[in-house]
Design a protein around this motif. Sequence first.
Motif, mmCIF file in Angstrom:
data_model
loop_
_atom_site.group_PDB
_atom_site.id
_atom_site.type_symbol
_atom_site.label_atom_id
_atom_site.label_comp_id
_atom_site.label_asym_id
_atom_site.label_seq_id
_atom_site.Cartn_x
_atom_site.Cartn_y
_atom_site.Cartn_z
ATOM 1 N N GLU A 1 0.821 -1.220 0.000
ATOM 2 C CA GLU A 1 0.000 0.000 0.000
ATOM 3 C C GLU A 1 0.852 1.265 0.000
ATOM 4 O OE1 GLU A 1 -1.874 -0.917 3.559
ATOM 5 O OE2 GLU A 1 -2.996 -2.594 2.716
ATOM 6 N N HIS A 2 1.805 1.311 -0.964
ATOM 7 C CA HIS A 2 2.638 2.506 -1.138
ATOM 8 C C HIS A 2 3.557 2.801 0.036
ATOM 9 C CE1 HIS A 2 0.158 3.096 -4.584
ATOM 10 N NE2 HIS A 2 -0.944 3.128 -3.832
ATOM 11 N N HIS A 3 3.784 1.829 0.899
ATOM 12 C CA HIS A 3 4.736 2.039 1.979
ATOM 13 C C HIS A 3 5.786 0.931 1.962
ATOM 14 C CE1 HIS A 3 2.319 5.213 3.564
ATOM 15 N NE2 HIS A 3 1.272 4.414 3.746
ATOM 16 N N ILE A 4 6.950 1.272 2.475
ATOM 17 C CA ILE A 4 8.024 0.291 2.577
ATOM 18 C C ILE A 4 8.134 -0.171 4.021
ATOM 19 C CG2 ILE A 4 10.523 -0.050 2.380
ATOM 20 C CD1 ILE A 4 10.482 2.038 0.157
ATOM 21 N N TYR A 5 8.092 -1.474 4.202
ATOM 22 C CA TYR A 5 8.204 -2.044 5.535
ATOM 23 C C TYR A 5 9.471 -2.893 5.620
ATOM 24 C CZ TYR A 5 3.260 -0.945 6.284
ATOM 25 O OH TYR A 5 2.078 -0.304 6.423
ATOM 26 N N VAL A 6 10.139 -2.845 6.768
ATOM 27 C CA VAL A 6 11.151 -3.857 7.061
ATOM 28 C C VAL A 6 10.381 -5.101 7.479
ATOM 29 C CG1 VAL A 6 13.016 -4.503 8.623
ATOM 30 C CG2 VAL A 6 12.827 -2.147 7.792
ATOM 31 N N ASN A 7 10.880 -6.273 7.070
ATOM 32 C CA ASN A 7 10.116 -7.496 7.361
ATOM 33 C C ASN A 7 9.724 -7.595 8.827
ATOM 34 O OD1 ASN A 7 9.737 -8.567 4.910
ATOM 35 N ND2 ASN A 7 11.040 -10.383 5.232
ATOM 36 N N GLY A 8 8.462 -7.766 9.080
ATOM 37 C CA GLY A 8 7.976 -7.914 10.447
ATOM 38 C C GLY A 8 7.808 -6.606 11.183
ATOM 39 N N GLY A 9 8.253 -5.515 10.554
ATOM 40 C CA GLY A 9 8.135 -4.220 11.216
ATOM 41 C C GLY A 9 6.673 -3.788 11.266
ATOM 42 N N PRO A 10 6.260 -3.257 12.406
ATOM 43 C CA PRO A 10 4.854 -2.871 12.544
ATOM 44 C C PRO A 10 4.528 -1.580 11.779
ATOM 45 C CG PRO A 10 6.071 -2.373 14.547
ATOM 46 C CD PRO A 10 7.037 -3.041 13.630
ATOM 47 N N GLN A 11 5.520 -0.709 11.605
ATOM 48 C CA GLN A 11 5.231 0.568 10.961
ATOM 49 C C GLN A 11 6.097 0.743 9.718
ATOM 50 O OE1 GLN A 11 6.553 3.736 13.486
ATOM 51 N NE2 GLN A 11 7.973 2.425 14.581
ATOM 52 N N PRO A 12 5.582 1.442 8.701
ATOM 53 C CA PRO A 12 6.391 1.651 7.498
ATOM 54 C C PRO A 12 7.596 2.533 7.821
ATOM 55 C CG PRO A 12 4.405 2.998 7.437
ATOM 56 C CD PRO A 12 4.274 2.106 8.630
ATOM 57 N N ILE A 13 8.719 2.300 7.114
ATOM 58 C CA ILE A 13 9.884 3.165 7.328
ATOM 59 C C ILE A 13 9.931 4.283 6.290
ATOM 60 C CG2 ILE A 13 11.334 1.478 8.512
ATOM 61 C CD1 ILE A 13 12.731 1.174 5.711
ATOM 62 N N ALA A 14 9.186 4.127 5.207
ATOM 63 C CA ALA A 14 9.189 5.196 4.204
ATOM 64 C C ALA A 14 8.053 4.966 3.227
ATOM 65 C CB ALA A 14 10.514 5.217 3.446
ATOM 66 N N ASP A 15 7.769 6.010 2.435
ATOM 67 C CA ASP A 15 6.819 5.838 1.346
ATOM 68 C C ASP A 15 7.576 5.332 0.133
ATOM 69 O OD1 ASP A 15 4.996 6.852 3.070
ATOM 70 O OD2 ASP A 15 5.103 8.908 2.270
ATOM 71 N N THR A 16 6.855 4.683 -0.764
ATOM 72 C CA THR A 16 7.548 4.203 -1.959
ATOM 73 C C THR A 16 7.613 5.288 -3.009
ATOM 74 O OG1 THR A 16 5.545 3.454 -3.040
ATOM 75 C CG2 THR A 16 6.703 1.856 -1.645
ATOM 76 N N ALA A 17 8.592 5.166 -3.850
ATOM 77 C CA ALA A 17 8.658 6.017 -5.031
ATOM 78 C C ALA A 17 8.357 5.136 -6.222
ATOM 79 C CB ALA A 17 10.033 6.659 -5.140
ATOM 80 N N GLY A 18 7.152 4.629 -6.270
ATOM 81 C CA GLY A 18 6.703 3.876 -7.429
ATOM 82 C C GLY A 18 7.184 2.441 -7.482
ATOM 83 N N HIS A 19 7.430 1.798 -6.346
ATOM 84 C CA HIS A 19 7.799 0.391 -6.373
ATOM 85 C C HIS A 19 6.560 -0.474 -6.444
ATOM 86 C CE1 HIS A 19 12.004 1.164 -5.523
ATOM 87 N NE2 HIS A 19 11.622 2.045 -4.644
ATOM 88 N N GLU A 20 6.673 -1.582 -7.165
ATOM 89 C CA GLU A 20 5.562 -2.531 -7.236
ATOM 90 C C GLU A 20 5.385 -3.170 -5.860
ATOM 91 O OE1 GLU A 20 3.706 -3.477 -10.034
ATOM 92 O OE2 GLU A 20 4.631 -1.708 -10.949
ATOM 93 N N PRO A 21 4.169 -3.469 -5.472
ATOM 94 C CA PRO A 21 3.967 -4.188 -4.215
ATOM 95 C C PRO A 21 4.641 -5.556 -4.291
ATOM 96 C CG PRO A 21 1.898 -3.331 -5.076
ATOM 97 C CD PRO A 21 2.917 -3.143 -6.150
ATOM 98 N N GLY A 22 5.186 -6.021 -3.181
ATOM 99 C CA GLY A 22 5.824 -7.335 -3.159
ATOM 100 C C GLY A 22 7.089 -7.312 -2.335
ATOM 101 N N PRO A 23 7.769 -8.455 -2.280
ATOM 102 C CA PRO A 23 8.985 -8.535 -1.469
ATOM 103 C C PRO A 23 10.118 -7.721 -2.097
ATOM 104 C CG PRO A 23 8.620 -10.581 -2.665
ATOM 105 C CD PRO A 23 7.417 -9.729 -2.927
ATOM 106 N N ILE A 24 10.891 -7.086 -1.262
ATOM 107 C CA ILE A 24 12.016 -6.258 -1.726
ATOM 108 C C ILE A 24 13.209 -6.486 -0.812
ATOM 109 C CG2 ILE A 24 10.663 -4.365 -2.740
ATOM 110 C CD1 ILE A 24 11.169 -2.956 0.046
ATOM 111 N N ASP A 25 14.369 -5.990 -1.308
ATOM 112 C CA ASP A 25 15.535 -5.909 -0.425
ATOM 113 C C ASP A 25 15.862 -4.439 -0.228
ATOM 114 O OD1 ASP A 25 16.139 -8.576 0.189
ATOM 115 O OD2 ASP A 25 16.965 -8.880 -1.823
#
Lengths: 269, 377
Positions: free
Chosen positions: B249-273
């Motif tokens: 939902e347009h936010h970047i989460y660290v795995n298992g993190g309860p809160q987003p650490i940043a908004d995305t700049a157009g990344h597709e939803p899904g797993p990231i590094d």
Amino acid sequence: MPGFGLTLGYTIFYLCLIVLIPLAGVFVKAAGLGFDGIWQVVSSPRVYSALRLSFGAAAIAATINAVFGLLVAWVFVRYDFFGKKLLDATIDLPFALPTAVAGIALTALYSGNGWIGQFLEPLGIKVAFTPLGVILAMTFIGLPFVVRTVQPVLEEAEKELEEAAASLGATRWQTITQVILPTILPALLTGYALSFARAVGEYGSVIFIAGNLPLKSEIAPLLIIIKLEEFDYAGATAVAAIMLVLSFLLLLIINLLQGWSRTRSGARA
Amino acid sequence: MDIQIRNIHKGFGSFPALAGVDLDIASGELIALLGPSGSGKTTLLRTIAGLEFPDTGQILFGGEDTVALPVQQRRVGFVFQHYALFRHMTILENVAFGLRVRPRHERPSDKDIKRKAAELLDLVQLGGLEARYPTQLSGGQRQRVALARALAIEPRVLLLDEPFGALDAKVRKDLRRWLRELHDKTGYTTIFVTHDQEEALELADRVVVMSRGRIEQVGSTDEVYENPATPFVFDFLGNTNILPGEVREHHIYVNGGPQPIADTAGHEPGPIDIYVRPIDLRIADAGVPSFDVDVLSTQRTGPVVRCEARAVTSGAVIEIELPHLHHDVPALKAGARVPLRLSNFSVFARGKPISRQALPDVVANAPAEYRERARAG
């Protein structure tokens, strides 16, 4: 300098025992003849021609080895090919082979009915029992000296030297004459000197192929043996002494040349 | 002289050392070819020089195709890692060599050659040492002789293969700065090869990052450092932590993190590094997006404090670097649980594994000549 006195003392003692005392013995014995006596022995046609053959053939053999030994070392250092290790090992065979065996093998090959001799004979080229045979045997036993002294230096003279010269616009010929040869000259001179010294002193392989005709294909070391067998000890040592002096002078000259070319390539810091 | 490299392929046996390289270099630029052992950077440099020939492709010097030209006629100044000075010549003779071997009708007079060589030695600050032999000089001085020798032929391009690789750290630093000054003074188009990212970033106008025979990214030093195009580039340019994460939902989460650490700049939803450098991790103030870590150990090495920690939710082990007087340092005690924020990071879609080192199995199967070079860097 801890240990200097002890090690120098040992060095000198050892050199005296192994090298200097026997050599001094030669000179003492020869001195019994007096200067005139020595001169008489040496200026006799048979001794003179034997000395000339020994030193002349050795110089020619060492020169041949310098050229072709360099070529062999070059091929070993620069190219990879099937059987290189094996070929590399055979280079040392002249070191290990009993010289008499080498002499007999060469004689068998180059005599008039030998494998190679039978083709040379019709062309009027006689190798066995001539000075040519002497040169051949001396070349055979001297080859490893040049190859083994030049090889490591060539390995060290990186390919980059050639690439650097080429990138600066040098032709292949300029690279060889102005870059590669000067770099390996000291090592080549060492190889030449070793090969020459070995050839002058060589006895076993030469006497089989030389035929040992007085005034023609008789080498100086053989003459010494002949004189000994005739109980002419003074004459034998006179020839030996002259050989020593000549060898020493020639090796000294080569060493000086080497020192000069080494300073030119810069003392290794 | 501007240089265009067009679709260069080059293989050693079955090993592709260069797999389709395109690169435009403007006149007067100072370019670094940066990459690990076996990345093809040295092969590319040697191909430009004419010491290697490409299987296909073109190399244009000022629009003229040089691929068929042998190295002698390319007029390139090549500087080797191990100097490759002629030991039996004085350094003046070394510098003069390129002029002396010219065909007679192009060769300057002896006097001019001497004068020019002496001028070049002055330029590399070795005036007065003309009569020395290379073995009587230090490593740094030798490399400057090699450079003067390369400059003597007024090269169309100056190529340096790991020029500082054989020197110790202090000399290397001085020589780097000095080379930059010399480049700015003389204006030669210059390409140098290095595996040291610091050297590339400090010295070059533009950096070409290479891996496995391909160019990963070309850009100014800021561009490649701030906006690495691939995980490889990010990883190669400095120490790296990799945090598994997710775009939701347009936010970047660290795995298992309860809160987003940043908004995305157009990344597709899904797993990231999430790629973050140890120096870009700091203790978060209350209310700032963060993720919790347990501090495992802390160690000071010189001016830097290095801290190892484990992310509470994902278990990823990460490294944090701080100046030793930083106000975060006291809180980073072994056993403490602290919230971290990311001051700068990059995000890459999961599943693009990075390969930082040369592939050992591939290199081991390459021909001997190539392996040598791969080992040398």
